[in-house]
Enzyme design. Sequence first.
Site, PDB file in Angstrom:
ATOM      1  N   GLN D 131      44.941  44.860  33.082  1.00 28.21           N
ATOM      2  CA  GLN D 131      44.046  45.764  33.793  1.00 28.21           C
ATOM      3  C   GLN D 131      42.643  45.726  33.186  1.00 28.21           C
ATOM      4  O   GLN D 131      42.479  46.002  31.998  1.00 28.21           O
ATOM      5  CB  GLN D 131      44.620  47.179  33.668  1.00 28.21           C
ATOM      6  CG  GLN D 131      43.818  48.263  34.310  1.00 28.21           C
ATOM      7  CD  GLN D 131      44.249  49.635  33.795  1.00 28.21           C
ATOM      8  OE1 GLN D 131      44.404  49.833  32.594  1.00 28.21           O
ATOM      9  NE2 GLN D 131      44.421  50.580  34.699  1.00 28.21           N
ATOM     10  N   GLY D 132      41.641  45.370  33.988  1.00 26.65           N
ATOM     11  CA  GLY D 132      40.281  45.299  33.458  1.00 26.65           C
ATOM     12  C   GLY D 132      39.433  46.476  33.905  1.00 26.65           C
ATOM     13  O   GLY D 132      38.706  46.405  34.896  1.00 26.65           O
ATOM     14  N   TYR D 133      39.556  47.566  33.197  1.00 28.63           N
ATOM     15  CA  TYR D 133      38.824  48.787  33.564  1.00 28.63           C
ATOM     16  C   TYR D 133      37.730  49.099  32.549  1.00 28.63           C
ATOM     17  O   TYR D 133      36.545  49.048  32.831  1.00 28.63           O
ATOM     18  CB  TYR D 133      39.798  49.962  33.636  1.00 28.63           C
ATOM     19  CG  TYR D 133      40.436  50.164  34.987  1.00 28.63           C
ATOM     20  CD1 TYR D 133      40.793  49.074  35.780  1.00 28.63           C
ATOM     21  CD2 TYR D 133      40.691  51.435  35.472  1.00 28.63           C
ATOM     22  CE1 TYR D 133      41.390  49.267  37.018  1.00 28.63           C
ATOM     23  CE2 TYR D 133      41.281  51.632  36.713  1.00 28.63           C
ATOM     24  CZ  TYR D 133      41.628  50.538  37.478  1.00 28.63           C
ATOM     25  OH  TYR D 133      42.202  50.742  38.702  1.00 28.63           O
ATOM     26  N   SER D 134      38.169  49.464  31.339  1.00 28.18           N
ATOM     27  CA  SER D 134      37.230  49.973  30.328  1.00 28.18           C
ATOM     28  C   SER D 134      36.241  48.905  29.884  1.00 28.18           C
ATOM     29  O   SER D 134      36.553  47.718  29.853  1.00 28.18           O
ATOM     30  CB  SER D 134      37.996  50.443  29.097  1.00 28.18           C
ATOM     31  OG  SER D 134      38.841  51.500  29.427  1.00 28.18           O
ATOM     32  N   SER D 166      45.139  45.839  27.915  1.00 33.33           N
ATOM     33  CA  SER D 166      46.461  45.747  27.288  1.00 33.33           C
ATOM     34  C   SER D 166      47.037  44.350  27.465  1.00 33.33           C
ATOM     35  O   SER D 166      47.143  43.868  28.597  1.00 33.33           O
ATOM     36  CB  SER D 166      47.448  46.730  27.929  1.00 33.33           C
ATOM     37  OG  SER D 166      46.986  48.029  27.817  1.00 33.33           O
ATOM     38  N   GLU D 248      48.724  55.524  36.970  1.00 30.19           N
ATOM     39  CA  GLU D 248      48.777  55.299  35.532  1.00 30.19           C
ATOM     40  C   GLU D 248      49.072  56.605  34.806  1.00 30.19           C
ATOM     41  O   GLU D 248      49.867  56.657  33.877  1.00 30.19           O
ATOM     42  CB  GLU D 248      47.454  54.702  35.042  1.00 30.19           C
ATOM     43  CG  GLU D 248      47.532  54.307  33.568  1.00 30.19           C
ATOM     44  CD  GLU D 248      46.203  53.759  33.053  1.00 30.19           C
ATOM     45  OE1 GLU D 248      45.223  53.768  33.812  1.00 30.19           O
ATOM     46  OE2 GLU D 248      46.167  53.354  31.881  1.00 30.19           O
TER      47      GLU D 248
END
Lengths: 373, 373, 386, 386
Positions: D131-134, D166, D248
């Site tokens: 997951q590429g969020y932050s 992660s 999430e």
Amino acid sequence: MLKLNDDQQMLLDTVRPFMADEGRIETQLRHWRDKGCPDGFGHGLWERFGQLGLSGILIPESAGGSGLGQVEANVVLEEIGRNLTPSPFLTTAVTAVRAIEGTPHAERWFPGIVEGKTVAAIALDEGPRHDPAGTAMEARRSGNGFTLNGSKQFVVHGRSADFFIVAARSGGSAGEREGITLFAVPRDAKGLELENVTLADSSKAARLDFDEVAVDADAVIGEVDGGWNLLRRALRAGRAGAASELVGIAAGAFAMTNDYLRERKQFGREIGSFQALQHRAAHLYSEIEIARAATLKAAQLIDEEHGDAERFTAVAKAKAGSVARLAVQEAVQMHGGIGMTDEHDVGFYMKRQAVMDELFGRPSFHARHLGKD
Amino acid sequence: MLKLNDDQQMLLDTVRPFMADEGRIETQLRHWRDKGCPDGFGHGLWERFGQLGLSGILIPESAGGSGLGQVEANVVLEEIGRNLTPSPFLTTAVTAVRAIEGTPHAERWFPGIVEGKTVAAIALDEGPRHDPAGTAMEARRSGNGFTLNGSKQFVVHGRSADFFIVAARSGGSAGEREGITLFAVPRDAKGLELENVTLADSSKAARLDFDEVAVDADAVIGEVDGGWNLLRRALRAGRAGAASELVGIAAGAFAMTNDYLRERKQFGREIGSFQALQHRAAHLYSEIEIARAATLKAAQLIDEEHGDAERFTAVAKAKAGSVARLAVQEAVQMHGGIGMTDEHDVGFYMKRQAVMDELFGRPSFHARHLGKD
Amino acid sequence: MADDETFRAETRAWLEANCSPEMRTPMRSEKDACWGGRNFKFASDAQRQWLEAMAGRGWTVPDWPSEYGGGGLSPSETKILKEEMAAIGARVPLTSFGISMLGPALLKYGTEAQKQRFLPEIARGEIRWCQGYSEPGAGSDLAGLQTRAEDKGDHYLVNGQKVWTSYADEADWIFCLVRTSNESKHGGISFLLFDMESPGVSTRPIKLISGYSPFCETFFDNVKVPKDQLVHEENKGWTVAKYLLGHEREMISGMGLGGSAGSSLLSEALDVGDDPLLAADLARFDVDALAFQAMSEHFIDKLKAGEAHPAEPSLMKYAGTELNKRRHELLLRAGGSDALEWESERSREGKTARDWLRTKANSIEGGTSEIQLGIVAKHILQLPGA
Amino acid sequence: MADDETFRAETRAWLEANCSPEMRTPMRSEKDACWGGRNFKFASDAQRQWLEAMAGRGWTVPDWPSEYGGGGLSPSETKILKEEMAAIGARVPLTSFGISMLGPALLKYGTEAQKQRFLPEIARGEIRWCQGYSEPGAGSDLAGLQTRAEDKGDHYLVNGQKVWTSYADEADWIFCLVRTSNESKHGGISFLLFDMESPGVSTRPIKLISGYSPFCETFFDNVKVPKDQLVHEENKGWTVAKYLLGHEREMISGMGLGGSAGSSLLSEALDVGDDPLLAADLARFDVDALAFQAMSEHFIDKLKAGEAHPAEPSLMKYAGTELNKRRHELLLRAGGSDALEWESERSREGKTARDWLRTKANSIEGGTSEIQLGIVAKHILQLPGA
């Protein structure tokens, strides 16, 4: 006056920059950890403590020390806590010195301590929880001396120690104060096995196994069966000192966090401008100030040999432990993700707090006994 | 499904407006307090409970009741809590009904309860702390029946009671579960002295003195020496019900506070826009939701006669008590000065919480025993 | 030091001679205090004699200058006097907002004439003062006050309403914040003194949740106040108010301290029966109470040395009042259902419960806990926008 | 209901036949989980067979439609399957962000082609997602992201950096928030899927205070992403992100639950020696843990009935993660100095201490506790300006 006097303030003005420079995380704690140093601290810095008169802070001037008291030792320990400086100061210069002062062992060991060369370790706990009166290790009379059998754990700086101060039972039974004898046991004693253990904060605390370790009668510190009073004197100093180190840990974590609150921006403003964080920070600051005052009072009472010294030492250790726990939790949470990384220093405060919380009795131990044990 | 079913939701939709109207503080709690009413509640409202089928909520339909369960009783109790409605519902319609159901005493007393005319009171505690197994009051066999000697306190609605459910010791000794017998004792029993006591929340809870009170054998509820199981059944219902009332107290205090946060202005803005208060309000809301879920689960397990019912009843009473305590403290603090005045209703929530916290065992009692006592 | 020892010996002897046994018993409540004032009914001759003896030496206010009715004692003499009084359990001879609040403000901001007029009366307990700060609707936002004082040449004409005026119905005079300008919020406030018997002043007691009424609403309807009863300059009353609030916070935090320090440990004093969780809470409370006791000593010593941060009274007020609330929560819980009784003789008319409810105001009056935390965040921690 | 009973019987028999004893032992840590993906090394044949058997029936995602590789089960059948798996202690056959996060978002916002392309691979555990969020410097302010995707006709050109990804170093594909417009903060974000083997993608593990490195920094240097890998419309990625964040939070709050519900009471499980204060803390923790267990059941039942408030996952995330942190504080304290060991075999390489440190991130990752409280205050309590 429940505040530092001019001399104590001068000492602080010397120690604070010294520790912030030579004792800082980058060059000491992180450095030795990353090198995998089996001692967990630098002997060079310990010798610097000697040069500055710190390692002999409690040792009488007649024996080459500085002849100062618990308040002064605590001034040093708060700075140690603030910088997480690894050193044998608490165990050696404070606790062990108080255990052997006024006995023949002082003559043997004080010179090396004054120089910052000798390291001593306290071998007391026998289970995962601090319980001095519960000491069960056997000290059996044999010939001119004693034979020791049993095991010890959480022996801070055990691997580096030149000698151990060992509490063992020469009479009575576990739970009783009578019947405990203190021994000074050299590290090379036959039958003594040592396992060097790394703790969460990268410090080292050995486990010791005594298998028919024979010691002479002159290894006894003080009176046979009468070790409780010496042990109390040593623990009182160690606990008050640990409280001060915990205040330093709390203050160091808080200072780092307060700076972060003032600099870090989110949603277009400094996070320190968010009122919920402000109130938590103000509460925490208030708690740290209270813990420091309690610790100073304990140290003053110890130096006065006051009857309330035991009680306030327990209060100091309990309060400083609880406050430091809150401080490191708030510090990590307020730092957010960056605080969870090994690269950032704030996590070291959390780890060190956990170890110091347990050393010489956790807050719940002291809250319950309030100096009665 | 751990939520109200359609029938239960319908019941709630009926009870909520009824209690908010006829049971509200102005016309019930404050009204009777200011009148100095010695019962502390209105018999008229209790008859209304009867007309609506609420006072007989747990009584079988065959006996004229509504034949519903703990979940439904709790629906009523949460609304009672929300409005601080004084009534004998918890002691009479819930606890006493569970104590005597299935025994000959049910035939005698159920009709009056169904009508909202009869009031029952539980005479259990003998000291300032709830301790059922510690029951020490003497029940001495004599002739055809028993002679009771001893005293009881915190007998809620004692003065208004037509009969008391009295726990006394016919065998064994204080601390044991065996040997307790329950008795139904009429209020006019000879030798029974009653002192009507006003509590902090303006409710009334008598102290009873039994001086050679003679009762027939048919006063025994259930088995001689075997009262523990009936007492447990009654207390389980009473505790789960008290938990629900506490959830209502918390929710009522919170709703009043949340409204205040949205309306009251200071420093030129609504105080509810201050982030520190927002976070505290959100935390409190979260805690209340959790307490309500725990209470609903306890009630469902009771209705299912599930093996975990005792444990979750303890959890519910402990959690609801702690949460309601936080709720009233936050409510008064957030209201500021106005909340300290008798004129404002929020203080009533604090007083009622304190009483309900203690009734049928405080949070620390239940946290410790978790349903085992 | 030799002088101090002489002073101590003389003081001890004087106290021994002048403080009667009755005045050496602990006060059970505020009702036992000597409040002074025009209409004060002394509880006993002993109470009156004790006040007169102490006031005669200026020892009701030992550290005030003697020309204003004080004792003129040095800090170390003041400390010795307090120690010697504590040693025999001597009661405070006079409890007074004039001493704890107005006096220090007048010493700092009053004119010479005001000092000569008001301070000796305060010292002798002849005039009982109340404080007109809070207003309905203002709450923590003290400076948002609306009570107006119009300039009428030789006097101000005051109209408005105050709330939370402690014992206004028993007070002789009031020190009062009024608005003399709308140009700025803080810069339009003035500090006035006036007689509560002035035409147009009326009071109404407020009943509290504890059942007591120590506070009043106070109404001003065209009250005339001579201009020489303005303290400091017009529109600079906020400066006086802030100074005085600092003293109030110190006093309240000191009371919080008094609430626990003198008494024994809760874990030893209370019987909790078979409730180990409550015992655990008591043990933790004792740690916090003793630690706060040390903090109070430390704070007072820093104050004396002029080293206390100006915002530190806020910290003390916050911590002390929260601790006192917690103390009474524990006392209530330890009392069990006995402590819930409200009107019985057995419970001394519900003393435990009423005292418990009373303490809930500790963190509201004199500036809420939230206000104090904000002050610490802003002035000590230097957090932005606080 | 009769059908349900039939389904239950069949399911039980099938599980009995297909779930090997090894797959019925509890997982000791995340390392025992089956994560799937191109490069996954199965710990054992049993682990591989269990995944294949379950995936064969679509039971890795029992409630997804069968045309996308799911089991097509009804809610009650899904519940029965879970109950029967729990009854024999069957392990989850596949742990996957594709299942818990991306899948639901694709089912709601994906095109038919995207569903057909990606969902079956997720169901079979063939592609492992991250997951590429932050982003560095954004923290809680997720929408403040800077990673840019420029429109190059048939593809986007992605440049920037993510953090807290992660297992990025073990993942095959990423679902990623990128900025496609600067016109508005939330309205300029798009949701892209791309292969981690695309030229220009690199990762660097982040060492945590626990000593482990489950997260990475991830760098994008001129990464080409075909336009058919955009989910939902351009500049509407925040809508997808919010939907997915809700999932999430549910998952994290569910994990918090899993952390305590399955295990026994702390007060019964732990030996605290002679420490009644710790025993008191454990007793209170157990009350809170059991109450939260009830809340979790209640929340899930409300979710199923469509009655949960949209902001309620924030409440669950907040309460669950704070509880889990507290649990590990207690486990650490109960362990005493034994639990402080970090590298010894005796301490399983410091498992207690490392797990304790790990939980400190619970209230940060997936939205901090402060963010969750703010959401509850705004959306449920309707407090002004929240």
